[in-house]
Design an enzyme around this catalytic site. Structure first.
Site, short mmCIF file in Angstrom:
data_model
loop_
_atom_site.label_atom_id
_atom_site.label_comp_id
_atom_site.label_asym_id
_atom_site.label_seq_id
_atom_site.Cartn_x
_atom_site.Cartn_y
_atom_site.Cartn_z
N ASP A 173 -7.75 -5.21 0.17
CA ASP A 173 -8.49 -6.10 -0.89
C ASP A 173 -8.24 -7.53 -0.75
O ASP A 173 -8.46 -8.57 -1.11
CB ASP A 173 -8.00 -5.55 -2.04
CG ASP A 173 -8.54 -4.42 -2.48
OD1 ASP A 173 -9.78 -4.21 -2.06
OD2 ASP A 173 -7.86 -3.62 -3.15
N HIS A 183 0.82 -1.29 -0.03
CA HIS A 183 0.00 -0.13 0.17
C HIS A 183 1.04 1.10 -0.02
O HIS A 183 1.94 1.13 0.66
CB HIS A 183 -1.00 0.13 1.04
CG HIS A 183 -2.02 0.87 1.11
ND1 HIS A 183 -1.99 2.33 1.37
CD2 HIS A 183 -3.24 0.77 0.90
CE1 HIS A 183 -3.19 3.01 1.08
NE2 HIS A 183 -3.94 1.90 0.83
N1 ACO Z 1 3.81 -8.05 -4.56
C1 ACO Z 1 5.13 -8.04 -4.89
N2 ACO Z 1 6.02 -6.88 -5.14
C2 ACO Z 1 5.57 -5.95 -4.68
C3 ACO Z 1 3.97 -5.74 -4.51
C4 ACO Z 1 3.23 -6.86 -4.37
N3 ACO Z 1 2.02 -6.78 -4.08
N4 ACO Z 1 3.87 -4.31 -4.09
C5 ACO Z 1 4.94 -3.72 -4.19
N5 ACO Z 1 6.10 -4.63 -4.50
C6 ACO Z 1 7.43 -4.20 -4.74
C7 ACO Z 1 7.62 -3.48 -6.04
O1 ACO Z 1 7.96 -4.43 -7.05
C8 ACO Z 1 8.66 -2.56 -5.60
O2 ACO Z 1 9.85 -3.37 -5.66
P1 ACO Z 1 11.51 -2.69 -6.15
O3 ACO Z 1 11.67 -1.70 -5.09
O4 ACO Z 1 12.24 -3.55 -5.91
O5 ACO Z 1 11.10 -2.31 -7.37
C9 ACO Z 1 8.47 -2.01 -4.39
O6 ACO Z 1 7.72 -3.46 -3.76
C10 ACO Z 1 7.57 -0.65 -4.19
O7 ACO Z 1 6.33 -0.96 -5.08
P2 ACO Z 1 5.68 0.18 -5.62
O8 ACO Z 1 4.82 0.03 -6.95
O9 ACO Z 1 6.79 1.29 -6.09
O10 ACO Z 1 4.93 0.76 -4.50
P3 ACO Z 1 4.01 1.81 -4.66
O11 ACO Z 1 3.66 2.40 -3.32
O12 ACO Z 1 3.90 2.78 -5.82
O13 ACO Z 1 2.25 0.84 -4.82
C11 ACO Z 1 0.78 -0.78 -4.86
C12 ACO Z 1 1.56 0.39 -4.00
C13 ACO Z 1 0.15 -0.37 -6.07
C14 ACO Z 1 -0.46 -1.08 -3.94
C15 ACO Z 1 1.47 -1.93 -4.85
O14 ACO Z 1 1.81 -2.25 -3.48
C16 ACO Z 1 0.75 -2.95 -5.57
O15 ACO Z 1 0.92 -3.29 -6.98
N6 ACO Z 1 -0.01 -3.96 -4.73
C17 ACO Z 1 -0.84 -4.89 -5.51
C18 ACO Z 1 -1.91 -4.56 -6.03
C19 ACO Z 1 -2.95 -4.12 -4.88
O16 ACO Z 1 -3.19 -4.87 -3.67
N7 ACO Z 1 -3.55 -2.94 -4.81
C20 ACO Z 1 -4.48 -2.50 -3.82
C21 ACO Z 1 -4.17 -1.49 -2.95
S1 ACO Z 1 -5.24 -0.96 -1.66
C22 ACO Z 1 -6.42 -0.11 -2.57
O17 ACO Z 1 -6.43 0.61 -3.66
C23 ACO Z 1 -7.73 -0.37 -2.07
#
Ligand code: ACO
Length: 427
Positions: free
Chosen positions: A363, A306
Protein backbone atom coordinates in the site's frame (compact mmCIF):
# COMPACT_ATOMS: atom_id res chain seq x y z
CA UNK A 1 4.13 -42.63 10.91
CA UNK A 2 6.24 -39.73 9.55
CA UNK A 3 7.87 -37.04 11.68
CA UNK A 4 6.03 -36.09 14.86
CA UNK A 5 6.23 -33.49 17.63
CA UNK A 6 5.89 -34.64 21.23
CA UNK A 7 3.82 -32.93 23.87
CA UNK A 8 4.22 -33.78 27.53
CA UNK A 9 1.15 -33.13 29.62
CA UNK A 10 -0.03 -34.54 32.94
CA UNK A 11 2.57 -37.29 32.86
CA UNK A 12 1.57 -38.47 29.40
CA UNK A 13 3.44 -38.10 26.13
CA UNK A 14 1.31 -37.26 23.15
CA UNK A 15 2.66 -37.52 19.61
CA UNK A 16 1.37 -34.97 17.13
CA UNK A 17 1.98 -35.60 13.42
CA UNK A 18 3.85 -33.01 11.35
CA UNK A 19 2.59 -31.77 7.99
CA UNK A 20 5.13 -30.54 5.45
CA UNK A 21 4.40 -28.29 2.48
CA UNK A 22 6.06 -28.37 -0.96
CA UNK A 23 8.42 -25.53 0.06
CA UNK A 24 9.49 -27.22 3.30
CA UNK A 25 7.18 -25.32 5.68
CA UNK A 26 6.15 -27.47 8.63
CA UNK A 27 3.10 -27.54 10.86
CA UNK A 28 2.05 -29.53 13.91
CA UNK A 29 -1.27 -31.20 13.20
CA UNK A 30 -3.39 -30.46 16.30
CA UNK A 31 -6.54 -32.06 14.89
CA UNK A 32 -6.62 -34.77 17.62
CA UNK A 33 -5.25 -32.62 20.45
CA UNK A 34 -8.52 -31.94 22.22
CA UNK A 35 -9.82 -35.49 22.01
CA UNK A 36 -6.46 -36.82 23.30
CA UNK A 37 -5.80 -34.27 26.06
CA UNK A 38 -8.80 -31.95 26.56
CA UNK A 39 -6.52 -29.07 25.56
CA UNK A 40 -7.02 -26.60 22.76
CA UNK A 41 -4.40 -24.30 21.24
CA UNK A 42 -4.56 -20.56 21.89
CA UNK A 43 -3.30 -18.14 19.23
CA UNK A 44 -5.21 -14.83 19.08
CA UNK A 45 -4.50 -13.12 15.75
CA UNK A 46 -3.56 -16.57 14.33
CA UNK A 47 0.14 -15.71 13.88
CA UNK A 48 1.04 -19.40 14.42
CA UNK A 49 -2.07 -21.06 13.11
CA UNK A 50 -2.49 -22.69 9.72
CA UNK A 51 -6.16 -22.80 8.80
CA UNK A 52 -5.76 -24.92 5.65
CA UNK A 53 -3.38 -26.50 3.16
CA UNK A 54 -3.38 -24.53 -0.08
CA UNK A 55 -1.90 -24.84 -3.57
CA UNK A 56 -2.61 -21.26 -4.60
CA UNK A 57 -0.05 -18.78 -3.24
CA UNK A 58 3.36 -19.16 -1.66
CA UNK A 59 4.89 -16.42 0.49
CA UNK A 60 8.24 -16.43 2.22
CA UNK A 61 8.01 -13.33 4.38
CA UNK A 62 11.62 -13.50 5.60
CA UNK A 63 13.02 -13.50 2.07
CA UNK A 64 10.31 -11.36 0.47
CA UNK A 65 9.04 -14.02 -1.98
CA UNK A 66 5.54 -14.12 -3.47
CA UNK A 67 4.38 -16.66 -6.08
CA UNK A 68 0.96 -17.45 -7.52
CA UNK A 69 0.63 -21.15 -8.43
CA UNK A 70 4.45 -21.29 -8.44
CA UNK A 71 5.01 -18.28 -10.72
CA UNK A 72 7.06 -15.40 -9.22
CA UNK A 73 5.05 -12.20 -8.87
CA UNK A 74 7.80 -10.27 -10.68
CA UNK A 75 7.36 -12.44 -13.83
CA UNK A 76 3.58 -12.19 -13.78
CA UNK A 77 3.65 -8.40 -13.25
CA UNK A 78 6.06 -8.01 -16.16
CA UNK A 79 4.53 -10.40 -18.68
CA UNK A 80 0.97 -11.37 -17.85
CA UNK A 81 -2.43 -9.68 -17.82
CA UNK A 82 -4.96 -9.48 -15.00
CA UNK A 83 -7.44 -11.77 -16.76
CA UNK A 84 -4.72 -14.33 -17.45
CA UNK A 85 -3.67 -14.21 -13.77
CA UNK A 86 -7.33 -14.55 -12.77
CA UNK A 87 -7.56 -17.68 -14.93
CA UNK A 88 -4.34 -19.00 -13.39
CA UNK A 89 -5.55 -18.48 -9.83
CA UNK A 90 -9.04 -19.85 -10.40
CA UNK A 91 -8.07 -22.83 -12.60
CA UNK A 92 -4.59 -23.71 -11.36
CA UNK A 93 -2.55 -23.36 -14.57
CA UNK A 94 -1.81 -20.73 -17.18
CA UNK A 95 -4.38 -20.92 -19.99
CA UNK A 96 -3.69 -21.96 -23.59
CA UNK A 97 -4.47 -19.18 -26.14
CA UNK A 98 -7.89 -20.79 -26.80
CA UNK A 99 -8.69 -21.14 -23.10
CA UNK A 100 -7.78 -17.51 -22.46
CA UNK A 101 -9.87 -16.36 -25.43
CA UNK A 102 -12.93 -18.31 -24.20
CA UNK A 103 -12.48 -17.07 -20.63
CA UNK A 104 -12.03 -13.44 -21.75
CA UNK A 105 -15.07 -13.64 -24.01
CA UNK A 106 -17.21 -14.98 -21.18
CA UNK A 107 -16.12 -12.21 -18.79
CA UNK A 108 -16.55 -9.60 -21.54
CA UNK A 109 -20.16 -10.60 -22.19
CA UNK A 110 -21.34 -10.66 -18.56
CA UNK A 111 -20.43 -7.08 -17.64
CA UNK A 112 -23.92 -5.58 -17.61
CA UNK A 113 -26.09 -5.61 -14.49
CA UNK A 114 -29.88 -5.86 -14.34
CA UNK A 115 -31.53 -2.45 -14.78
CA UNK A 116 -33.35 -2.84 -11.44
CA UNK A 117 -30.03 -3.51 -9.74
CA UNK A 118 -29.03 0.13 -10.29
CA UNK A 119 -31.85 1.27 -7.98
CA UNK A 120 -29.95 -0.25 -5.10
CA UNK A 121 -27.42 2.58 -5.32
CA UNK A 122 -30.05 5.33 -5.28
CA UNK A 123 -31.12 4.14 -1.82
CA UNK A 124 -27.65 5.02 -0.49
CA UNK A 125 -26.58 8.50 0.66
CA UNK A 126 -24.34 10.40 -1.75
CA UNK A 127 -21.40 10.26 0.64
CA UNK A 128 -21.65 6.48 1.12
CA UNK A 129 -18.15 5.00 1.03
CA UNK A 130 -17.83 2.98 -2.20
CA UNK A 131 -16.50 -0.02 -0.22
CA UNK A 132 -19.75 -0.15 1.78
CA UNK A 133 -21.71 0.24 -1.45
CA UNK A 134 -19.71 -2.55 -3.13
CA UNK A 135 -20.14 -4.93 -0.19
CA UNK A 136 -23.89 -4.29 -0.21
CA UNK A 137 -24.18 -4.60 -3.99
CA UNK A 138 -22.16 -7.83 -4.21
CA UNK A 139 -24.31 -9.34 -1.45
CA UNK A 140 -27.37 -8.23 -3.38
CA UNK A 141 -26.24 -10.12 -6.51
CA UNK A 142 -27.54 -13.20 -4.69
CA UNK A 143 -31.05 -11.75 -4.90
CA UNK A 144 -30.77 -11.21 -8.66
CA UNK A 145 -29.19 -14.57 -9.52
CA UNK A 146 -30.94 -17.22 -7.42
CA UNK A 147 -30.19 -19.66 -10.27
CA UNK A 148 -26.46 -19.83 -9.46
CA UNK A 149 -26.21 -19.96 -5.68
CA UNK A 150 -25.50 -23.60 -4.90
CA UNK A 151 -21.82 -24.05 -3.97
CA UNK A 152 -22.15 -27.82 -4.61
CA UNK A 153 -23.23 -27.43 -8.24
CA UNK A 154 -20.15 -26.96 -10.43
CA UNK A 155 -22.05 -25.36 -13.34
CA UNK A 156 -23.74 -22.86 -11.02
CA UNK A 157 -20.40 -22.10 -9.41
CA UNK A 158 -18.80 -21.47 -12.80
CA UNK A 159 -21.59 -19.09 -13.78
CA UNK A 160 -21.40 -17.13 -10.53
CA UNK A 161 -17.58 -16.91 -10.77
CA UNK A 162 -17.80 -15.42 -14.27
CA UNK A 163 -20.65 -13.11 -13.30
CA UNK A 164 -18.74 -11.78 -10.33
CA UNK A 165 -15.47 -11.20 -12.20
CA UNK A 166 -17.38 -9.48 -15.01
CA UNK A 167 -19.69 -7.36 -12.87
CA UNK A 168 -17.48 -6.13 -10.03
CA UNK A 169 -15.89 -3.38 -12.21
CA UNK A 170 -19.42 -2.29 -13.23
CA UNK A 171 -20.58 -2.29 -9.59
CA UNK A 172 -17.45 -0.43 -8.44
CA UNK A 173 -17.88 2.28 -11.08
CA UNK A 174 -21.58 2.65 -10.19
CA UNK A 175 -20.66 3.14 -6.53
CA UNK A 176 -18.40 5.98 -7.65
CA UNK A 177 -20.87 7.48 -10.15
CA UNK A 178 -23.53 7.52 -7.45
CA UNK A 179 -21.22 9.44 -5.09
CA UNK A 180 -20.59 11.98 -7.87
CA UNK A 181 -24.25 12.33 -8.80
CA UNK A 182 -23.41 11.32 -12.39
CA UNK A 183 -25.38 8.92 -14.59
CA UNK A 184 -24.21 5.30 -14.71
CA UNK A 185 -22.37 4.35 -17.89
CA UNK A 186 -23.12 1.06 -19.62
CA UNK A 187 -20.14 -1.23 -20.12
CA UNK A 188 -18.54 -1.06 -23.56
CA UNK A 189 -17.57 -4.64 -24.33
CA UNK A 190 -15.20 -3.64 -27.12
CA UNK A 191 -12.80 -2.39 -24.45
CA UNK A 192 -10.39 -4.39 -22.31
CA UNK A 193 -11.30 -5.34 -18.73
CA UNK A 194 -9.42 -2.33 -17.30
CA UNK A 195 -10.30 0.00 -20.22
CA UNK A 196 -13.97 -0.77 -19.70
CA UNK A 197 -13.73 -0.06 -15.98
CA UNK A 198 -12.02 3.29 -16.65
CA UNK A 199 -14.65 4.18 -19.21
CA UNK A 200 -17.49 3.41 -16.77
CA UNK A 201 -15.72 5.47 -14.08
CA UNK A 202 -14.71 8.54 -16.04
CA UNK A 203 -16.91 8.86 -19.17
CA UNK A 204 -20.23 10.69 -19.05
CA UNK A 205 -23.03 10.63 -21.64
CA UNK A 206 -21.78 14.06 -22.75
CA UNK A 207 -18.06 13.35 -22.69
CA UNK A 208 -16.32 10.31 -24.11
CA UNK A 209 -13.31 8.95 -22.24
CA UNK A 210 -10.21 7.99 -24.18
CA UNK A 211 -8.39 5.20 -22.38
CA UNK A 212 -4.75 6.16 -21.81
CA UNK A 213 -2.60 3.06 -22.54
CA UNK A 214 -0.11 4.01 -19.79
CA UNK A 215 -2.87 4.15 -17.18
CA UNK A 216 -4.51 0.98 -18.51
CA UNK A 217 -1.26 -0.98 -18.29
CA UNK A 218 -0.39 0.38 -14.83
CA UNK A 219 -3.81 -0.52 -13.42
CA UNK A 220 -3.69 -3.98 -14.99
CA UNK A 221 -0.34 -4.53 -13.26
CA UNK A 222 -1.65 -3.18 -9.93
CA UNK A 223 -4.55 -5.62 -10.11
CA UNK A 224 -2.11 -8.50 -10.73
CA UNK A 225 -0.06 -7.49 -7.67
CA UNK A 226 -3.16 -7.55 -5.49
CA UNK A 227 -4.68 -10.73 -6.91
CA UNK A 228 -3.91 -13.09 -4.01
CA UNK A 229 -1.98 -13.15 -0.76
CA UNK A 230 -2.85 -16.48 0.86
CA UNK A 231 -4.63 -16.46 4.25
CA UNK A 232 -4.83 -12.71 4.97
CA UNK A 233 -7.75 -11.20 6.89
CA UNK A 234 -10.20 -10.81 3.99
CA UNK A 235 -9.32 -14.16 2.39
CA UNK A 236 -9.69 -15.97 5.70
CA UNK A 237 -13.03 -14.19 6.04
CA UNK A 238 -14.14 -15.46 2.62
CA UNK A 239 -13.14 -19.01 3.60
CA UNK A 240 -14.72 -18.85 7.05
CA UNK A 241 -17.98 -17.35 5.82
CA UNK A 242 -17.94 -19.68 2.79
CA UNK A 243 -17.50 -22.73 5.02
CA UNK A 244 -21.08 -22.24 6.19
CA UNK A 245 -22.08 -23.18 2.58
CA UNK A 246 -23.37 -19.71 1.86
CA UNK A 247 -23.29 -18.75 -1.83
CA UNK A 248 -20.23 -17.14 -3.44
CA UNK A 249 -21.74 -13.63 -3.48
CA UNK A 250 -22.36 -13.69 0.29
CA UNK A 251 -18.82 -14.88 1.03
CA UNK A 252 -17.20 -12.27 -1.25
CA UNK A 253 -19.35 -9.49 0.19
CA UNK A 254 -17.97 -10.40 3.63
CA UNK A 255 -14.43 -10.36 2.19
CA UNK A 256 -14.97 -6.85 0.81
CA UNK A 257 -16.04 -5.64 4.27
CA UNK A 258 -12.95 -7.22 5.85
CA UNK A 259 -10.70 -5.60 3.26
CA UNK A 260 -12.10 -2.14 3.99
CA UNK A 261 -10.42 -1.82 7.41
CA UNK A 262 -7.41 0.51 7.74
CA UNK A 263 -5.19 -2.30 9.06
CA UNK A 264 -5.81 -4.17 5.80
CA UNK A 265 -6.80 -2.85 2.34
CA UNK A 266 -8.02 0.47 3.72
CA UNK A 267 -4.37 1.33 4.35
CA UNK A 268 -3.86 2.52 0.75
CA UNK A 269 -6.37 5.33 1.32
CA UNK A 270 -4.78 6.06 4.70
CA UNK A 271 -1.30 6.29 3.15
CA UNK A 272 -2.37 9.06 0.78
CA UNK A 273 -4.26 10.84 3.56
CA UNK A 274 -1.13 10.60 5.72
CA UNK A 275 1.07 12.02 2.92
CA UNK A 276 -1.44 14.81 2.27
CA UNK A 277 -1.66 15.74 5.92
CA UNK A 278 2.14 15.84 6.20
CA UNK A 279 2.20 18.20 3.19
CA UNK A 280 -0.67 20.35 4.54
CA UNK A 281 0.66 20.61 8.10
CA UNK A 282 4.11 21.42 6.73
CA UNK A 283 5.68 18.60 8.76
CA UNK A 284 9.07 17.23 7.84
CA UNK A 285 9.35 13.51 7.12
CA UNK A 286 11.56 13.26 10.21
CA UNK A 287 8.89 14.81 12.43
CA UNK A 288 6.30 12.37 11.15
CA UNK A 289 8.55 9.35 11.58
CA UNK A 290 9.08 10.41 15.21
CA UNK A 291 5.32 10.68 15.66
CA UNK A 292 4.79 7.22 14.18
CA UNK A 293 7.28 5.78 16.65
CA UNK A 294 5.38 7.11 19.66
CA UNK A 295 2.91 4.82 21.42
CA UNK A 296 -0.06 6.61 19.87
CA UNK A 297 -1.62 3.93 17.62
CA UNK A 298 -3.32 6.48 15.37
CA UNK A 299 -0.09 7.84 13.98
CA UNK A 300 1.45 4.69 12.60
CA UNK A 301 3.51 5.03 9.46
CA UNK A 302 0.78 3.75 7.17
CA UNK A 303 2.01 1.48 4.37
CA UNK A 304 4.76 0.12 6.63
CA UNK A 305 4.79 -3.21 8.39
CA UNK A 306 3.20 -6.52 7.56
CA UNK A 307 2.19 -9.57 9.53
CA UNK A 308 4.02 -11.90 7.16
CA UNK A 309 6.74 -9.85 5.42
CA UNK A 310 9.67 -9.21 7.71
CA UNK A 311 11.53 -7.92 4.67
CA UNK A 312 10.70 -5.58 1.78
CA UNK A 313 7.29 -6.59 0.36
CA UNK A 314 8.12 -7.71 -3.22
CA UNK A 315 4.99 -5.92 -4.47
CA UNK A 316 6.19 -2.65 -2.95
CA UNK A 317 9.50 -3.05 -4.79
CA UNK A 318 7.68 -3.40 -8.13
CA UNK A 319 5.38 -0.47 -7.32
CA UNK A 320 8.21 1.81 -6.22
CA UNK A 321 9.72 1.46 -9.71
CA UNK A 322 6.35 1.69 -11.41
CA UNK A 323 5.45 4.89 -9.50
CA UNK A 324 8.43 6.65 -11.04
CA UNK A 325 7.71 5.30 -14.54
CA UNK A 326 3.98 6.11 -14.48
CA UNK A 327 4.44 9.60 -13.06
CA UNK A 328 7.15 10.52 -15.53
CA UNK A 329 5.19 9.09 -18.45
CA UNK A 330 2.10 11.08 -17.38
CA UNK A 331 4.25 14.16 -16.80
CA UNK A 332 3.08 14.41 -13.16
CA UNK A 333 5.30 16.07 -10.54
CA UNK A 334 4.25 14.61 -7.22
CA UNK A 335 5.06 16.21 -3.89
CA UNK A 336 3.45 13.17 -2.27
CA UNK A 337 5.86 10.76 -3.98
CA UNK A 338 8.75 12.90 -2.76
CA UNK A 339 7.45 12.75 0.82
CA UNK A 340 6.89 8.99 0.52
CA UNK A 341 10.48 8.44 -0.60
CA UNK A 342 11.83 10.58 2.23
CA UNK A 343 9.72 8.69 4.77
CA UNK A 344 10.91 5.39 3.38
CA UNK A 345 14.56 6.38 3.51
CA UNK A 346 14.31 7.63 7.09
CA UNK A 347 12.30 4.67 8.33
CA UNK A 348 14.62 2.11 6.74
CA UNK A 349 17.56 3.70 8.59
CA UNK A 350 15.72 3.96 11.91
CA UNK A 351 16.30 1.38 14.67
CA UNK A 352 12.61 1.40 15.73
CA UNK A 353 11.54 0.11 12.30
CA UNK A 354 14.63 -2.07 11.86
CA UNK A 355 14.18 -3.90 15.18
CA UNK A 356 10.52 -4.55 14.46
CA UNK A 357 11.27 -5.54 10.85
CA UNK A 358 8.87 -2.93 9.45
CA UNK A 359 9.33 -2.40 5.71
CA UNK A 360 7.14 -0.78 3.04
CA UNK A 361 4.16 -2.91 2.09
CA UNK A 362 2.08 -2.98 -1.11
CA UNK A 363 0.00 0.00 0.00
CA UNK A 364 2.91 2.37 0.46
CA UNK A 365 3.27 3.23 -3.23
CA UNK A 366 -0.02 2.08 -4.79
CA UNK A 367 -1.91 5.16 -3.56
CA UNK A 368 0.63 7.54 -5.08
CA UNK A 369 0.14 5.86 -8.47
CA UNK A 370 -3.67 5.83 -8.18
CA UNK A 371 -3.65 9.48 -7.21
CA UNK A 372 -1.42 10.47 -10.15
CA UNK A 373 -3.79 8.64 -12.50
CA UNK A 374 -6.76 10.67 -11.23
CA UNK A 375 -8.37 7.88 -9.19
CA UNK A 376 -10.51 9.35 -6.39
CA UNK A 377 -9.04 8.55 -2.97
CA UNK A 378 -12.17 6.80 -1.68
CA UNK A 379 -11.86 4.36 -4.62
CA UNK A 380 -8.36 3.16 -3.72
CA UNK A 381 -9.54 0.27 -1.56
CA UNK A 382 -12.14 -0.61 -4.18
CA UNK A 383 -9.26 -1.00 -6.66
CA UNK A 384 -7.67 -3.39 -4.18
CA UNK A 385 -10.94 -5.36 -4.03
CA UNK A 386 -11.09 -5.57 -7.85
CA UNK A 387 -7.59 -7.03 -7.81
CA UNK A 388 -8.17 -9.42 -4.90
CA UNK A 389 -11.38 -10.87 -6.33
CA UNK A 390 -9.82 -13.80 -8.29
CA UNK A 391 -7.79 -14.74 -5.21
CA UNK A 392 -10.86 -14.78 -2.99
CA UNK A 393 -12.68 -16.88 -5.61
CA UNK A 394 -9.79 -19.34 -5.96
CA UNK A 395 -9.58 -19.75 -2.17
CA UNK A 396 -13.34 -20.22 -1.87
CA UNK A 397 -13.23 -22.89 -4.61
CA UNK A 398 -10.29 -24.67 -3.00
CA UNK A 399 -12.00 -24.67 0.38
CA UNK A 400 -15.02 -26.41 -1.14
CA UNK A 401 -12.89 -28.84 -3.19
CA UNK A 402 -11.13 -29.82 0.05
CA UNK A 403 -14.52 -30.37 1.68
CA UNK A 404 -13.41 -28.27 4.64
CA UNK A 405 -15.62 -28.48 7.72
CA UNK A 406 -17.44 -25.39 8.88
CA UNK A 407 -14.93 -22.99 10.46
CA UNK A 408 -15.60 -22.83 14.15
CA UNK A 409 -12.76 -21.75 16.47
CA UNK A 410 -12.95 -22.47 20.18
CA UNK A 411 -12.24 -20.16 23.10
CA UNK A 412 -11.16 -20.12 26.72
CA UNK A 413 -14.00 -18.67 28.74
CA UNK A 414 -12.84 -16.07 31.31
CA UNK A 415 -16.20 -14.59 32.35
CA UNK A 416 -18.24 -15.03 35.55
CA UNK A 417 -18.83 -18.44 37.02
CA UNK A 418 -22.50 -19.50 37.15
CA UNK A 419 -24.73 -16.94 38.91
CA UNK A 420 -28.46 -16.58 39.23
CA UNK A 421 -30.87 -14.11 37.79
CA UNK A 422 -31.88 -11.31 40.15
CA UNK A 423 -35.25 -9.69 39.43
CA UNK A 424 -34.97 -6.04 38.35
CA UNK A 425 -36.76 -4.83 41.51
CA UNK A 426 -34.06 -6.44 43.70
CA UNK A 427 -31.05 -4.90 41.87
N1 ACO B 1 4.22 2.34 12.19
C1 ACO B 1 4.74 2.39 13.45
N2 ACO B 1 4.83 1.31 14.25
C2 ACO B 1 4.38 0.14 13.77
C3 ACO B 1 3.83 0.03 12.48
C4 ACO B 1 3.77 1.18 11.68
N3 ACO B 1 3.25 1.13 10.45
N4 ACO B 1 3.45 -1.26 12.27
C5 ACO B 1 3.75 -1.92 13.40
N5 ACO B 1 4.32 -1.08 14.30
C6 ACO B 1 4.85 -1.45 15.62
C7 ACO B 1 3.74 -1.65 16.64
O1 ACO B 1 3.46 -0.44 17.34
C8 ACO B 1 4.34 -2.70 17.52
O2 ACO B 1 5.32 -2.08 18.34
P1 ACO B 1 5.54 -2.60 19.87
O3 ACO B 1 6.07 -4.00 19.72
O4 ACO B 1 6.52 -1.64 20.44
O5 ACO B 1 4.20 -2.56 20.53
C9 ACO B 1 5.13 -3.61 16.56
O6 ACO B 1 5.48 -2.73 15.47
C10 ACO B 1 4.33 -4.79 16.03
O7 ACO B 1 3.10 -4.30 15.50
P2 ACO B 1 1.77 -5.17 15.43
O8 ACO B 1 0.63 -4.27 15.19
O9 ACO B 1 1.71 -6.07 16.61
O10 ACO B 1 2.09 -6.07 14.16
P3 ACO B 1 1.03 -6.90 13.34
O11 ACO B 1 1.79 -7.95 12.63
O12 ACO B 1 -0.10 -7.32 14.21
O13 ACO B 1 0.43 -5.80 12.34
C11 ACO B 1 0.10 -4.39 10.48
C12 ACO B 1 0.75 -5.70 11.00
C13 ACO B 1 -1.38 -4.35 10.88
C14 ACO B 1 0.18 -4.39 8.97
C15 ACO B 1 0.86 -3.20 11.10
O14 ACO B 1 2.21 -3.24 10.71
C16 ACO B 1 0.23 -1.84 10.68
O15 ACO B 1 -0.70 -1.38 11.33
N6 ACO B 1 0.77 -1.20 9.61
C17 ACO B 1 0.19 0.03 9.11
C18 ACO B 1 -1.08 -0.27 8.34
C19 ACO B 1 -0.78 -0.87 6.98
O16 ACO B 1 0.08 -0.40 6.24
N7 ACO B 1 -1.56 -1.92 6.66
C20 ACO B 1 -1.45 -2.58 5.34
C21 ACO B 1 -0.96 -3.98 5.53
S1 ACO B 1 -0.70 -4.72 3.96
C22 ACO B 1 -2.22 -5.21 3.46
O17 ACO B 1 -3.13 -5.47 4.17
C23 ACO B 1 -2.37 -5.24 2.06
Amino acid sequence: MGQTAKLHYEGKEIELPLIEGSEGEKAVDCGQLRSATGLITMDPGYGNTGSCESQITFINGEEGILRYRGYPIEELAENSSFLEVSYLLVNGDLPSPEELATFTESIRTHTMVHEDFKRLFSALPKDAHPMAACAAAVGALATFYPDSLDPRDSRQVEISVHRLLAKLPTIASYAYKHSMGQPFMYPDNKLSYVGNFLQMMFATPCEKYEVDPVIQKAIDMLLILHADHEQNCSTSTVRLVGSSMVNLFGAISAGISALWGPRHGGANQEVIEMLESIAEEGLTAKQFVERAKSNDDTSRLMGFGHRVYKNYDPRARILRKSAHEVLSSLGVQSKLLEIAMELEELALEDDYFGERKLYPNVDFYSGVIYKAMGTPVNMFTVMFALGRLPGWIAQWLEMHEDKQRIGRPRQIYTGSAERHYVPLSNR
